[in-house]
Design an enzyme around this catalytic site. Structure first.
Site, PDB file in Angstrom:
ATOM      1  N   ASN A 426       0.820  -1.205   0.000  1.00 13.56           N
ATOM      2  CA  ASN A 426       0.000   0.000   0.000  1.00 13.56           C
ATOM      3  C   ASN A 426       0.862   1.265   0.000  1.00 13.56           C
ATOM      4  O   ASN A 426       0.991   1.939  -1.012  1.00 13.56           O
ATOM      5  CB  ASN A 426      -0.952  -0.005   1.200  1.00 13.56           C
ATOM      6  CG  ASN A 426      -2.089   0.989   1.049  1.00 13.56           C
ATOM      7  OD1 ASN A 426      -1.960   2.016   0.387  1.00 13.56           O
ATOM      8  ND2 ASN A 426      -3.223   0.698   1.664  1.00 13.56           N
ATOM      9  N   ASP A 427       1.471   1.582   1.141  1.00 17.83           N
ATOM     10  CA  ASP A 427       2.226   2.828   1.254  1.00 17.83           C
ATOM     11  C   ASP A 427       3.382   2.899   0.272  1.00 17.83           C
ATOM     12  O   ASP A 427       3.727   3.981  -0.220  1.00 17.83           O
ATOM     13  CB  ASP A 427       2.757   2.998   2.680  1.00 17.83           C
ATOM     14  CG  ASP A 427       1.639   3.177   3.689  1.00 17.83           C
ATOM     15  OD1 ASP A 427       0.580   3.714   3.312  1.00 17.83           O
ATOM     16  OD2 ASP A 427       1.820   2.773   4.860  1.00 17.83           O
ATOM     17  N   VAL A 428       3.994   1.755  -0.043  1.00 11.38           N
ATOM     18  CA  VAL A 428       5.188   1.761  -0.908  1.00 11.38           C
ATOM     19  C   VAL A 428       4.839   1.938  -2.376  1.00 11.38           C
ATOM     20  O   VAL A 428       5.729   2.005  -3.227  1.00 11.38           O
ATOM     21  CB  VAL A 428       6.012   0.468  -0.706  1.00 11.38           C
ATOM     22  CG1 VAL A 428       6.505   0.366   0.725  1.00 11.38           C
ATOM     23  CG2 VAL A 428       5.212  -0.761  -1.101  1.00 11.38           C
TER      24      VAL A 428
END
Length: 503
Positions: A426-428
């Site tokens: 997600n964040d990456v």
């Protein structure tokens, strides 16, 4: 443990030939020791240090990792033998050797059982647990050294150095012990993932630092055990307090920090015991852990100060509001896109680890490659719960090393990629890190999956990642959401791709 990554197609190995130098060195040391070379153990320490350094160099590459493991075992074995030789020359009582043998048997048996039962999914917890043992050993060794030399500090020319090594070894070891236990509990799901946050948290940290400095001064002035025990008690609380204040998203960095702490604790023990091997090995562990921490902080565009004493919430107000409508897709559509593609990049995240989908994804990529679809993997430095966890999972599933790439090696290839498949990350892969200067992730290097012709994000839901930031990728025109359990969906994709090529 490296046997789990052994593949039938790997070239033959001849690691057993290393038993010749591994046994020849102790035999030669014993010969010279019995013929008057009482300090031959120092050569053993030096040789063991060199093998540990060579081991670290070999472990830096997947293709030589097994050799590095062998060199490390030999180096540690020589170090233990050299220590026993020193004890023999110092005329330690036979009872001490019996105690050592008993402890070695218990520890070796426990290590063998754990190594055979552990899975790659549990490696982060295992690392944290082992770090806690290193910290506890450092504390107990420092206390014992104080008791053994309590009457000599005032007259010993090196007394202050000895005192300093004892004090800092016990403090660093104490922080490592309780901090690693908290890290283990968080990684294992036995403790909340959220960071401990309350008003006055930083003031408590400052108060514990001041108390430790006060104990240090008292310890040097009195040479008594009480200030040392008091400082150790403060370090136990500090370890819990510092690590509990780190959220789940930052736990990979926390693991590397604790790894560095354990190394510096060993350095203190090396000075305290006048042991060259402990000093060298501790320096290797401490410096490599610090370097890895720096690399991961750069990969997150975070300072180590913010990781340990802050959070993502301290970096931004959350950025611009993300609006739009996401597009959902099906296994059938994704199978069609992937089999029609020429280039596919798979970006795994912690969701792949949780779902244990590595075997299905590995076979799927192999089938695609066998049928002319170039399929590669892109790994972000902080993906997963510890550095390299996803590399380990893919290696265990038999994914060839030459199709696994770091983020910087693949980002320029996304514009020419037909399908980018995000599995539980997600964040990456959040484009807001580049497009929204007010985002908590602003400036963080990410994988540019949205630049592919079609991107597919496989998740359980639309929930945010660890950083708590909504992902604009979900709402881009060329992105599609494929909801479900990673293992189940990957197995369905595998079955669909096989069926498509059998037509």
């Amino acid at each position: 443990m490296l046997n789990m990554f052994r593949r039938p197609t790997d070239p033959p190995e001849y690691q057993h030939y290393w038993t010749v130098p591994a046994l020849a060195m102790p035999a030669a040391m014993t010969y010279f020791f019995n013929n008057g070379a009482a300090n031959i153990y120092e050569l053993g320490y030096l040789s063991a240090s060199m093998f540990c350094i060579a081991s670290l160099a070999a472990l830096s590459s997947q293709t030589t990792a097994r050799l590095g493991n062998t060199l490390g075992v030999i180096g540690v074995g020589w170090g233990v033998f050299s220590a026993l030789l020193y004890m023999q020359g110092a005329h330690f009582a036979p009872e001490v050797f019996m105690q050592l043998a008993a402890c070695a048997a218990i520890g070796g048996s426990a290590g063998l059982v754990i190594a055979n039962r552990i899975s790659p999914m549990d490696l982060p917890q295992l690392v944290a647990a082992f770090h806690s043992l290193v910290g506890l050993a450092a504390v107990l060794t420092c206390w014992s050294s104080h008791l053994a030399h309590a009457g000599t500090f005032a007259t010993d020319p090196m007394g202050n150095i000895h005192l300093g090594a004892i004090f800092f070894g016990s403090v660093i070891g104490g922080i490592t012990w309780t901090g690693s236990i908290v890290a283990y509990l968080k990684l294992n799901g036995d403790l909340r993932s959220e960071a401990l946050n309350y008003k006055g948290r930083d003031a408590v940290n400052v108060a514990m630092l001041a108390a430790t400095v006060g104990c240090l001064g008292q310890y040097f002035m009195t040479n008594e055990l009480t200030p040392l025990l008091a400082a150790s008690a403060v370090s136990f609380v500090a370890g819990y307090h510092l690590v509990d204040a780190v959220g789940g998203a930052d736990m990979p960095v926390c693991i590397t920090v604790l790894n560095s702490y354990s190394g510096w604790a060993l350095v203190c023990e090396g000075f305290m015991l006048n042991n060259t091997l402990l000093t060298v090995v501790g320096s290797l562990i401490g410096s490599s852990g610090a370097i890895l921490t720096y690399i991961m902080c750069v990969a997150m565009n975070r300072s180590i100060w913010n990781v340990l004493f802050g959070s993502y919430a301290d970096l931004g107000a959350g950025g611009e509001e993300v609006t739009g409508t996401h597009q959902e897709t099906s296994v059938t559509d994704v199978v069609q896109w992937m089999t029609d593609a020429s280039e596919v990049i798979i970006v795994p995240g912690f969701g792949l680890c949780q779902g244990q989908a590595q075997y299905a994804i590995a076979e799927m990529s192999q089938v695609l490659n066998d049928n002319g679809v170039r399929t590669r993997y892109g790994i972000h430095p902080v993906a997963g719960r510890m550095p390299g966890q996803l590399n380990v999972l893919l290696a265990e599933a038999g994914v060839p090393y030459d199709v696994v790439f770091e983020m910087d090696e693949l980002n320029d290839d996304f514009p020419t990629t037909d399908v980018s498949l995000v599995v539980g990350a997600n964040d990456v892969v959040n484009p807001g890190a580049l497009e929204d200067p007010n985002s908590a992730l602003a400036g963080m290097p990410v994988l540019h999956v949205w630049k592919a012709k079609t991107s597919v994000v496989m998740k359980r839901s639309m929930a945010t990642g660890y950083a708590g930031v909504q992902n604009p990728l979900f709402f881009k025109e060329n992105n599609y959401m494929l909801f479900g359990n990673a293992k189940t969906v990957c197995e369905n994709l595998l079955d669909g791709i096989k069926a498509a090529y059998q037509k």
